[in-house]
Motif scaffolding. Sequence first.
Motif, PDB file in Angstrom:
ATOM      1  N   ASP A 339       0.809  -1.221   0.000  1.00 12.02           N
ATOM      2  CA  ASP A 339       0.000   0.000   0.000  1.00 12.02           C
ATOM      3  C   ASP A 339       0.845   1.275   0.000  1.00 12.02           C
ATOM      4  N   ALA A 340       2.120   1.160  -0.330  1.00 14.64           N
ATOM      5  CA  ALA A 340       3.008   2.326  -0.321  1.00 14.64           C
ATOM      6  C   ALA A 340       2.561   3.346  -1.371  1.00 14.64           C
ATOM      7  N   PRO A 341       2.722   4.640  -1.093  1.00 19.20           N
ATOM      8  CA  PRO A 341       2.363   5.675  -2.071  1.00 19.20           C
ATOM      9  C   PRO A 341       3.351   5.697  -3.231  1.00 19.20           C
ATOM     10  N   PRO A 342       2.978   6.335  -4.344  1.00 19.97           N
ATOM     11  CA  PRO A 342       3.860   6.360  -5.528  1.00 19.97           C
ATOM     12  C   PRO A 342       5.256   6.913  -5.246  1.00 19.97           C
ATOM     13  N   GLY A 343       5.374   7.849  -4.297  1.00 20.72           N
ATOM     14  CA  GLY A 343       6.691   8.399  -3.998  1.00 20.72           C
ATOM     15  C   GLY A 343       7.661   7.355  -3.485  1.00 20.72           C
ATOM     16  N   VAL A 344       7.167   6.421  -2.678  1.00 14.83           N
ATOM     17  CA  VAL A 344       8.016   5.342  -2.163  1.00 14.83           C
ATOM     18  C   VAL A 344       8.429   4.424  -3.307  1.00 14.83           C
ATOM     19  N   TRP A 345       7.492   4.135  -4.197  1.00 12.07           N
ATOM     20  CA  TRP A 345       7.821   3.315  -5.365  1.00 12.07           C
ATOM     21  C   TRP A 345       8.885   3.999  -6.223  1.00 12.07           C
ATOM     22  N   ALA A 346       8.771   5.310  -6.385  1.00 12.63           N
ATOM     23  CA  ALA A 346       9.734   6.039  -7.217  1.00 12.63           C
ATOM     24  C   ALA A 346      11.139   5.939  -6.632  1.00 12.63           C
ATOM     25  N   GLU A 347      11.276   6.079  -5.323  1.00  9.56           N
ATOM     26  CA  GLU A 347      12.596   5.939  -4.702  1.00  9.56           C
ATOM     27  C   GLU A 347      13.129   4.524  -4.885  1.00  9.56           C
ATOM     28  N   ALA A 348      12.257   3.545  -4.777  1.00  5.77           N
ATOM     29  CA  ALA A 348      12.676   2.158  -4.984  1.00  5.77           C
ATOM     30  C   ALA A 348      13.124   1.922  -6.421  1.00  5.77           C
ATOM     31  N   VAL A 349      12.456   2.586  -7.376  1.00  4.83           N
ATOM     32  CA  VAL A 349      12.864   2.476  -8.783  1.00  4.83           C
ATOM     33  C   VAL A 349      14.291   2.974  -8.968  1.00  4.83           C
ATOM     34  N   ARG A 350      14.640   4.070  -8.332  1.00  2.52           N
ATOM     35  CA  ARG A 350      16.012   4.588  -8.445  1.00  2.52           C
ATOM     36  C   ARG A 350      17.016   3.592  -7.864  1.00  2.52           C
ATOM     37  N   THR A 351      16.664   2.962  -6.740  1.00  2.00           N
ATOM     38  CA  THR A 351      17.543   1.956  -6.142  1.00  2.00           C
ATOM     39  C   THR A 351      17.721   0.762  -7.074  1.00  2.00           C
ATOM     40  N   ALA A 352      16.628   0.292  -7.646  1.00  5.05           N
ATOM     41  CA  ALA A 352      16.694  -0.865  -8.530  1.00  5.05           C
ATOM     42  C   ALA A 352      17.465  -0.553  -9.803  1.00  5.05           C
ATOM     43  N   ALA A 353      17.305   0.664 -10.339  1.00  2.00           N
ATOM     44  CA  ALA A 353      18.038   1.057 -11.545  1.00  2.00           C
ATOM     45  C   ALA A 353      19.541   1.078 -11.277  1.00  2.00           C
ATOM     46  N   ALA A 354      19.922   1.482 -10.075  1.00  2.00           N
ATOM     47  CA  ALA A 354      21.342   1.468  -9.724  1.00  2.00           C
ATOM     48  C   ALA A 354      21.887   0.042  -9.687  1.00  2.00           C
ATOM     49  N   TYR A 355      21.074  -0.896  -9.227  1.00  2.00           N
ATOM     50  CA  TYR A 355      21.488  -2.304  -9.239  1.00  2.00           C
ATOM     51  C   TYR A 355      21.730  -2.780 -10.669  1.00  2.00           C
ATOM     52  N   THR A 356      20.811  -2.450 -11.567  1.00  2.00           N
ATOM     53  CA  THR A 356      20.962  -2.847 -12.969  1.00  2.00           C
ATOM     54  C   THR A 356      22.258  -2.315 -13.554  1.00  2.00           C
ATOM     55  N   ALA A 357      22.570  -1.058 -13.239  1.00  2.00           N
ATOM     56  CA  ALA A 357      23.752  -0.406 -13.810  1.00  2.00           C
ATOM     57  C   ALA A 357      25.048  -1.035 -13.328  1.00  2.00           C
ATOM     58  N   THR A 358      25.023  -1.717 -12.193  1.00  2.00           N
ATOM     59  CA  THR A 358      26.262  -2.271 -11.619  1.00  2.00           C
ATOM     60  C   THR A 358      26.315  -3.796 -11.688  1.00  2.00           C
ATOM     61  N   THR A 359      25.369  -4.413 -12.373  1.00  2.00           N
ATOM     62  CA  THR A 359      25.312  -5.877 -12.451  1.00  2.00           C
ATOM     63  C   THR A 359      25.424  -6.323 -13.896  1.00  2.00           C
ATOM     64  N   THR A 360      26.323  -7.246 -14.162  1.00  2.00           N
ATOM     65  CA  THR A 360      26.473  -7.757 -15.523  1.00  2.00           C
ATOM     66  C   THR A 360      25.544  -8.946 -15.740  1.00  2.00           C
ATOM     67  N   PRO A 361      25.074  -9.162 -16.964  1.00  2.00           N
ATOM     68  CA  PRO A 361      24.239 -10.334 -17.251  1.00  2.00           C
ATOM     69  C   PRO A 361      24.942 -11.647 -16.915  1.00  2.00           C
ATOM     70  N   GLN A 362      26.267 -11.685 -17.104  1.00  2.00           N
ATOM     71  CA  GLN A 362      27.019 -12.904 -16.817  1.00  2.00           C
ATOM     72  C   GLN A 362      26.979 -13.242 -15.324  1.00  2.00           C
TER      73      GLN A 362
END
Length: 405
Positions: A339-362
């Motif tokens: 039930d988190a508001p959209p603002g909490v989701w937006a912050e989580a999106v930034r965290t997840a995007a940072a994970y993608t940027a630092t993780t290789t497919p291999q």
Amino acid sequence: MSSFPDDPTTPGTRRPDRPCRVLRIVGELNFGGTEMRTAELLPRLAAAGVEVHLVTLSDRIGPGPLAETVTRHGGTVTPVALDAHFVPRLVGLLRRWRPDVVHVDCANFSGVPLALARLCGVPVRVAHFRGDDNVRRSLRRRVYRRLCGRLLRHSATDILGVSPSSLTFGYDPRWQHDRRCRVVLNGLDLDRLRAPGRDDLRTLVGAEPGALVCVSVGRASPEKRRWLLPPILAELRSLGVPAHAVLVGPGDGADDDARLRAEAHAAGLADRVHLLGARDDVGHLLRQADVVVHPSCLEGLPGGVLEPVALGVGTVAADLPGVRFIEAHLPGVTVVDTDAPPGVWAEAVRTAAAYTATTTPQTAAARFTDSVFAIDAALAAHLAVYRPQEQPTAQRSRQTAGSER
């Protein structure tokens, strides 16, 4: 309608000169988690001497991968609609086809076809729970579920769940005391997810340099809560992060799409919300995502979370037991209160995007291949159910315990 070959074998026996014959009953064929997981196992089951035939409880054969895959690997697809003729038609098919296994993916309704399979002498009768089913139901639905559940308890030889919570909420909170129950995790075929596709995603949606491309995979049904994407994009915009939302999956009804478009229009983001519909190159699209957002509030073991994590794409998902189960075994999942508001989701999106940027497919692939979600583990679990006589008791116990961890 496809026809099944006649077999003179008596009920309860299996001819030694033919493969183990499995009759798999599903709601309908379309793009979805059950269909994709079944399709990925078919070639491996065929190679192991298991012949899978599909019965759909609908006259509609959708655009998903199963129909072509089933026939390519020696099976058939037969629709049996849920109407006044359902029971005699299914009984007739069971008596003519004489399968070794009936495997039903229809939650508590599985009790109905499994009871008929028991009457027809089918030796292995499997109920498979794939969702948590923890939504409050009407009195009529609760009575229906209780009656079907009673049939299931008396008819099933094996009761499977894609996660511990799917058995807890779908079948019985005390499922661990039922020796027929076990957790059989969904396995993913990484080769399918790595298959090349036809589109450059950023070009397809017109994403400008530096914009986040947020992908969400799932059918257009209310519990998927796709309408949360536009408010999340609006919050990202307020944080100075331009973003696009790309929604992949079949449209089940106009109401859900209408709400999504209304939310996008109200946020002034109609040009940044893109509905691609059903696609056969989901892995190709996921590999190009900066982040995956999965706001669904009802899941078992969500493929919409497991697939991107297997590819090294950071994923934001609602706090559900199946999501937590994935998070406990693989990195890359950012869990948000349902039930988190959209603002909490937006912050989580930034965290997840940072994970993608630092993780290789291999790196992600190596982790996934060694995990409990590997496709070979799922194959072994299904063979243990379909051919119990070939599984030593101690080995079967170890497999069950390993699946529950």
